[in-house]
Design a protein around this motif. Structure first.
Motif, PDB file in Angstrom:
ATOM      1  N   PRO A  24       5.442   7.839 -76.524  1.00  0.00           N
ATOM      2  CA  PRO A  24       6.240   9.011 -75.973  1.00  0.00           C
ATOM      3  C   PRO A  24       5.670   9.509 -74.578  1.00  0.00           C
ATOM      4  O   PRO A  24       6.672  10.043 -73.721  1.00  0.00           O
ATOM      5  N   GLU A  25       4.467   9.349 -74.206  1.00  0.00           N
ATOM      6  CA  GLU A  25       3.892   9.787 -73.255  1.00  0.00           C
ATOM      7  C   GLU A  25       4.268   8.770 -72.002  1.00  0.00           C
ATOM      8  O   GLU A  25       4.043   9.498 -70.765  1.00  0.00           O
ATOM      9  N   PRO A  27       6.837   7.311 -70.182  1.00  0.00           N
ATOM     10  CA  PRO A  27       7.620   7.777 -68.779  1.00  0.00           C
ATOM     11  C   PRO A  27       7.089   8.906 -67.938  1.00  0.00           C
ATOM     12  O   PRO A  27       7.192   8.489 -66.915  1.00  0.00           O
ATOM     13  N   LEU A  28       6.621   9.823 -68.719  1.00  0.00           N
ATOM     14  CA  LEU A  28       6.293  10.924 -67.773  1.00  0.00           C
ATOM     15  C   LEU A  28       4.967  10.572 -67.017  1.00  0.00           C
ATOM     16  O   LEU A  28       4.831  10.762 -65.714  1.00  0.00           O
ATOM     17  N   LYS A  31       5.797   7.989 -64.076  1.00  0.00           N
ATOM     18  CA  LYS A  31       6.469   8.963 -62.959  1.00  0.00           C
ATOM     19  C   LYS A  31       5.400   9.627 -62.274  1.00  0.00           C
ATOM     20  O   LYS A  31       5.698   9.431 -60.825  1.00  0.00           O
ATOM     21  N   TYR A 231       5.820  21.862 -70.744  1.00  0.00           N
ATOM     22  CA  TYR A 231       6.818  21.161 -71.401  1.00  0.00           C
ATOM     23  C   TYR A 231       6.710  21.404 -72.931  1.00  0.00           C
ATOM     24  O   TYR A 231       5.546  21.382 -73.532  1.00  0.00           O
ATOM     25  N   ASP A 233       7.717  18.781 -74.830  1.00  0.00           N
ATOM     26  CA  ASP A 233       7.378  17.540 -75.307  1.00  0.00           C
ATOM     27  C   ASP A 233       7.496  16.498 -73.995  1.00  0.00           C
ATOM     28  O   ASP A 233       7.571  17.097 -72.998  1.00  0.00           O
ATOM     29  N   TRP A 234       7.016  15.321 -74.248  1.00  0.00           N
ATOM     30  CA  TRP A 234       6.916  14.217 -73.212  1.00  0.00           C
ATOM     31  C   TRP A 234       7.945  14.017 -72.697  1.00  0.00           C
ATOM     32  O   TRP A 234       8.272  13.357 -71.544  1.00  0.00           O
ATOM     33  N   LYS A 235       9.233  14.593 -73.180  1.00  0.00           N
ATOM     34  CA  LYS A 235      10.541  14.207 -72.521  1.00  0.00           C
ATOM     35  C   LYS A 235      10.906  15.434 -71.455  1.00  0.00           C
ATOM     36  O   LYS A 235      11.976  15.317 -70.898  1.00  0.00           O
ATOM     37  N   GLU A 236      10.009  16.253 -71.388  1.00  0.00           N
ATOM     38  CA  GLU A 236      10.059  17.488 -70.276  1.00  0.00           C
ATOM     39  C   GLU A 236      11.196  18.476 -70.690  1.00  0.00           C
ATOM     40  O   GLU A 236      11.703  19.243 -69.799  1.00  0.00           O
ATOM     41  N   THR A 237      11.349  18.731 -72.129  1.00  0.00           N
ATOM     42  CA  THR A 237      12.063  19.687 -72.449  1.00  0.00           C
ATOM     43  C   THR A 237      11.198  21.090 -72.395  1.00  0.00           C
ATOM     44  O   THR A 237      10.182  21.158 -72.556  1.00  0.00           O
ATOM     45  N   SER A 243       9.005  25.113 -80.415  1.00  0.00           N
ATOM     46  CA  SER A 243       8.297  23.622 -79.832  1.00  0.00           C
ATOM     47  C   SER A 243       7.160  23.160 -80.719  1.00  0.00           C
ATOM     48  O   SER A 243       6.467  24.074 -81.465  1.00  0.00           O
TER      49      SER A 243
END
Length: 254
Positions: A24-25, A27-28, A31, A231, A233-237, A243
């Motif tokens: 899950p980490e 993509p962030l 970037k 965030y 989570d790793w989706k930047e929520t 959480s």
């Protein structure tokens, strides 16, 4: 992070079977990697679960861990891969890599393995010393919610998976020491044959430190970091009281 709290990592093959596909980490981190120049440093890299995909994306990476067995498996996995990774065995709370980076990260909730204030200070000082000014430090840690901390002290079913022909049921037992802010976990893996009979059982222990958000803000500030984002989570929520984790993106400001 100490070797006397590493039973969960004494079998790198098992670790990869249970965790390697979970990314899950990525993509962030990718970037931020695209925004930085130079070598990236992966702290507590383990078997290279995240290190290797980042290197495959064309980045030069140093993977650092204190556990020789995990690093040996990381090296084994990259033997025939055309990736630019330098694997280094060092204590992440006392790093001496001989260089500075614009991006340093640690994933897999590794921050929780630093159990004392002194351990955390050593880690964050090491990170600061190996970052260029305005360099970025990214890491995650579990959110200390009541649900997370007040888990059953008796066996609780967690998940199942298949290992070769055996079905593995995983259970946990936990005890939270509120004075030390440390959760003591026992993980129980019960191996079953096709008939559902238990043919083997393995137990491992691990202790994890929890840090509250305001405590983390103060600690990071004292070590020369500015929090750019935090965030849920790793989706930047966005982080909320519901959480399950806290993902920090920090910048070295001094």
């Amino acid at each position: 992070m100490t070797l006397n709290n590493s039973e969960e990592y004494n079998d790198p093959i098992l670790y990869d079977k249970e965790n390697e596909a979970y990314l899950p980490e990525l993509p962030l981190l990718l970037k931020w990697a695209e925004k930085q120049k130079g070598t990236i440093i992966d702290i507590a890299c383990g078997t290279g679960r995240v290190t290797i995909p980042i290197a495959k994306a064309g980045h030069k990476v140093i993977g650092v861990d204190i556990h020789s067995g995990m690093l040996a498996e990381a090296r084994n996995k990259t033997t025939n891969l055309n990736v630019d990774i330098n694997w280094m065995e060092q204590d992440c709370s006392n790093l001496n890599l001989g260089l500075k980076s614009n991006l340093l990260y640690t994933v897999g909730n590794s921050f929780q393995h630093f159990l004392t204030n002194e351990d955390q200070d050593g880690l964050l000082s090491s990170v600061n010393n190996h970052l260029e000014m305005n360099g970025i430090f990214i890491f995650g840690t579990r959110f200390p919610s009541a649900e997370e901390l007040l888990q059953p002290t008796s066996e609780e079913y967690w998940r199942s998976y298949t290992d070769n022909e055996a079905l593995v049921d995983v259970y946990t037992i936990s005890h939270y020491d509120s004075l030390q802010q440390i959760q003591h976990y026992t993980t129980i893996r019960k191996y079953k044959n096709k008939e559902g009979q238990i043919i083997d059982e393995k137990r491992t222990n691990i202790s994890l430190r929890y840090v509250y958000p305001k405590e983390m803000e103060r600690t990071l500030r004292l070590h020369g970091f500015e929090i750019i984002n935090v965030y849920g989570d790793w989706k930047e929520t966005p982080l909320t009281k519901d959480s399950h984790e806290m993902i920090y993106v920090c910048k070295k400001i001094r």
